[in-house]
Design an enzyme around this catalytic site. Sequence first.
Site: not given
Ligand SMILES: *Cc1c(COP(=O)(O)O)cnc(C)c1O
Ligand code: SF4
Length: 383
Positions: A127-128, A131, A140, A144, A147, A149, A308, A345, A352
């Site tokens: 996305r960025y 990175r 996991c 959580c 979570c 995801r 989120d 986010d 973010k």
């Molecule tokens: C959070 C995130 C990152 C890392 O973001 P930083 O602001 O550099 O910590 C990179 N890619 C995605 C898709 C993210 O959600």
């Molecule tokens: S937040 Fe989601 S991905 Fe992260 S440790 Fe907890 S359950 Fe696993």
Amino acid sequence: MGYNIVTKNNVRDRFAPAPRPEIWKDTPDKDWNNWIWQQQKRIKSMDVLEKVVKVDDDERNAFAKSHEMFNMGITPYYASLMDPNDPNCPIRLQSVPKSGELNILPMDLEDPLGEERDMPVPGVTHRYPDRVLFYTTHNCPVYCRHCTRKRKVSDPSSSAANKQLEDGLAYIESHKEIRDVVISGGDPLSNSDDRLEYILSRLRAMDHIQVFRIGTRNLVTLPQRITDSFAQMLSKYHPVFVHTHFNHPKECTQETFDAVARLANAGCVVNNQMVLLKGVNDDAKIVKELNHKLLMMRVRPYYIFQCDMSQGISHFRTPVEKGLEIIENLRGWTSGMAVPHYVIDAPGGGGKIPLLPQYLEKREGKKWHLRNFRNQKFVYEEP
Ligand SMILES: *Cc1c(COP(=O)(O)O)cnc(C)c1O
Ligand code: SF4
């Protein structure tokens, strides 16, 4: 398992070891301190949970209706931090189902961060500019309840196969603009040391990769996983950053202190990404105490995430004002090192976005009218 004390001083003594509930009183230390034992004995049913805490009706009902969608899984270590008599204990809220999860609001989204949309190959979110997020497993040690995801975490059918791993590595290798790889999941520490070392060595062999981060909650939920041999393995691939996820001061134990010490002594930089959760940490005093404890463990608070818009976590969401209030109560009042960035986010994959209390009162040409943390007014004038 190489679980030795690595730093012994009066700061370590300020962190209490996790108490050992009755059902594990006779467990030998060599098992309790062994992450494989902890992993094998994870609590997945109400029958076992009932031996550790007084389960209430809401938890029992929510478990019956939710566990097929999103498993319950709790390491004995993490369960030992629970208050057996308080269903609103912050550890229980994060790991035992509650009926709030069954509530799907119209605005809730399955993939709120658009992570699947920004996937050039399965398993990589790009996305960025420089990175990527790289998913390496969907398991996991503790699932959580908040979570983001949930759509794929804990679902064995969606786990990252070797082919996907190779495709992801090939993508990263061919995109020279990537300099930072966030190794994520699930929890990447659910991979074996060998598989992780394979990933790290492949990434380190790429000349355009400068840094990587391992995003893991094992420090919090299964600190025994951080063995000496694991930390030594990481040290071959520096610079290695470890991004973890502490949400409450109760999670800062002697076990976590030792786990962070192993990583930090091996040269890793450890950052924390807290999620703002109603009933868990939506209180400036709690966040300040957490961040002070993190710094004593050599963990730097990095982000506070607004919760989120994922499905089934609306009961954890706080007003945005709560996050701003927390930052307002940290900045200036305590070490700048203890003040993380508060971010949302953005739903739909916007990335973010930082939010700050308003310290700029107005701007008149070259004059900037500012206020400080005590609300005193100042003017900075540009030449
Ligand atoms: C959070 C995130 C990152 C890392 O973001 P930083 O602001 O550099 O910590 C990179 N890619 C995605 C898709 C993210 O959600
Ligand atoms: S937040 Fe989601 S991905 Fe992260 S440790 Fe907890 S359950 Fe696993």
